[in-house]
Design an enzyme around this catalytic site. Structure first.
Site, PDB file in Angstrom:
ATOM      1  CB  THR A  21      -0.887   0.060   1.268  1.00  0.00           C
ATOM      2  OG1 THR A  21      -0.029  -0.119   2.397  1.00  0.00           O
ATOM      3  CG2 THR A  21      -1.957  -1.001   1.261  1.00  0.00           C
ATOM      4  N   GLY A 106      11.451 -10.430   4.911  1.00  0.00           N
ATOM      5  CA  GLY A 106      10.308  -9.529   5.083  1.00  0.00           C
ATOM      6  C   GLY A 106      10.382  -8.692   6.343  1.00  0.00           C
ATOM      7  CG  ASP A 150      10.749  -1.825   4.146  1.00  0.00           C
ATOM      8  OD1 ASP A 150       9.568  -2.050   4.435  1.00  0.00           O
ATOM      9  OD2 ASP A 150      11.343  -2.391   3.212  1.00  0.00           O
TER      10      ASP A 150
HETATM   11  C1  GLA Z   1       8.892  -4.204   0.852  1.00  0.00           C
HETATM   12  C2  GLA Z   1       9.149  -2.771   0.395  1.00  0.00           C
HETATM   13  C3  GLA Z   1       8.163  -1.811   1.061  1.00  0.00           C
HETATM   14  C4  GLA Z   1       6.724  -2.284   0.934  1.00  0.00           C
HETATM   15  C5  GLA Z   1       6.599  -3.761   1.304  1.00  0.00           C
HETATM   16  C6  GLA Z   1       5.228  -4.321   1.023  1.00  0.00           C
HETATM   17  O1  GLA Z   1       9.196  -4.325   2.214  1.00  0.00           O
HETATM   18  O2  GLA Z   1      10.468  -2.375   0.685  1.00  0.00           O
HETATM   19  O3  GLA Z   1       8.330  -0.508   0.530  1.00  0.00           O
HETATM   20  O4  GLA Z   1       6.221  -2.033  -0.345  1.00  0.00           O
HETATM   21  O5  GLA Z   1       7.551  -4.558   0.616  1.00  0.00           O
HETATM   22  O6  GLA Z   1       4.295  -3.721   1.847  1.00  0.00           O
END
Ligand code: GLA
Length: 342
Positions: A21, A106, A150
């Site tokens: 998002t 993640g 992030d």
């Molecule tokens: C990765 C990207 C973020 C975001 C997430 C999904 O972590 O670095 O910017 O888009 O995926 O929410």
């Protein structure tokens, strides 16, 4: 000449709800966590020399002549070079990088590394500028067109607080995270490579949809229905996920973990069915977790394509976070990136 020693730390983050998002100007609800990257080094010279057990190998970057970034080895040297260029740093340092964060899982190990490096390079700007610098470094180092989720989580984290981020203007609202709830993270064992994944393709689909119907964060179901096929499903995920974040923020403020947990399960289903970023291993983990007593909800966290799931639980409902997949953590919302000693 490495006499002036310093230690800096940048946490990882877990996204409790609101994935894919951020680059669509939507909403997310993450927190920084008490796992992260620490750099301990001494200043001096015109080289950056870093060893790392966590990322593997030694990195040497000559600041007077930074080499071609895309071919640097070991791989994490690309982040060091990219951040050095972004910070236009001239004074080197020599030391080590340690990490308690799994890579490619993640939990934003690369963003934590970028931000820790920028703090180590004494970046002199606002917190918002620090987050943007981290994002630009990611683009420069590995070409992943990530959003700001992030970096904002890592820079603005606060102990015992989650945060609601609105990416339409990057406004951040901290929300107290209840003492009596646990955040449990479990690694699926599937390592994700954002570079090789379809992340960029998902982002461009969302942009294409937004060109047709306007901002996805506020798009209505009838507007989304004017799109077709994959475009419709991608847009439906982004719009419905933002709506879930709005409800999740209300649930968190109202101390209603049961509703929050249901929203997490719906979020996972949407990432699986509409956004196609889950895997059967992640789906199975979420299913198993959601059936356990004391677990309010669970979902994949971050970009997907492997990596980790996050569960919201009653305190100690999951006694041993390692038991199910061999790699798990009970984490608390923690402070953002910081200098520990200088
Ligand atoms: C990765 C990207 C973020 C975001 C997430 C999904 O972590 O670095 O910017 O888009 O995926 O929410």
């Amino acid at each position: 000449m490495t006499d002036q020693h310093f230690t800096v730390h940048a946490p990882g983050r877990v996204n409790l709800i609101g994935d894919h998002t951020d680059y669509a100007g939507g909403l997310a609800l993450p927190c920084a966590i008490d796992l992260g990257v620490t750099i301990h080094a001494g200043r001096g010279g015109t080289d950056i020399q870093l060893t790392s057990d966590a990322f593997g190998g030694n990195v040497v970057i000559n600041l007077t002549e930074i080499p071609e970034i895309q071919s640097l080895e070991p791989f994490w040297g690309r982040y060091v070079a990219a951040v050095a260029q972004e910070c236009a740093v001239t004074e080197g340092f020599r030391g080590s990088v340690t990490s308690t964060l799994p890579s490619g899982a993640g939990l934003s190990s690369s963003a934590a590394l970028e931000i820790a490096l920028a703090v180590a390079m004494q970046f002199n700007g606002s917190q918002m500028e620090l987050a943007s610098l981290g994002q630009r470094s990611e683009h420069r180092a590995v070409g992943v067109p990530c959003g700001l989720l992030d970096q904002l989580s890592i820079v603005f984290g606060k102990r015992d607080q989650a945060m609601v981020i609105d990416f339409s203007d990057n406004a951040i609202d901290h929300v107290a995270f209840p003492e009596d709830l646990d955040i449990v993270i479990m690694h699926s064992g599937q390592v994700r490579e954002l570079v090789d994944s379809e992340y960029a393709e998902r982002r461009s689909m969302c942009e294409k949809a937004a060109q047709r119907i306007g901002p996805l964060a506020t798009a209505s179901l009838s507007e989304i229905a004017t799109l077709d096929g994959d475009l419709e499903r991608r847009a439906r995920h982004a719009a419905s996920e933002c709506e879930r974040v709005r409800h999740a923020a209300i649930a968190l403020r109202g101390n209603d973990p049961a509703t929050f947990g249901q929203l997490m399960l719906q979020s996972h289903a949407s990432l699986r069915d509409d956004f196609d970023v889950s895997t059967s291993v992640l789906d199975e983990l979420v299913d198993r977790l959601s059936q356990m007593p004391g677990v309010y909800g669970a979902r994949l966290t971050g970009a997907g394509f492997g990596g980790c799931v996050v569960a919201l639980c009653e305190r100690n409902a999951i006694e041993d976070p390692n038991a199910m997949t061999g790699r798990g953590w009970r984490v608390r919302p923690s402070d953002g990136a910081r200098v520990i000693t200088e």
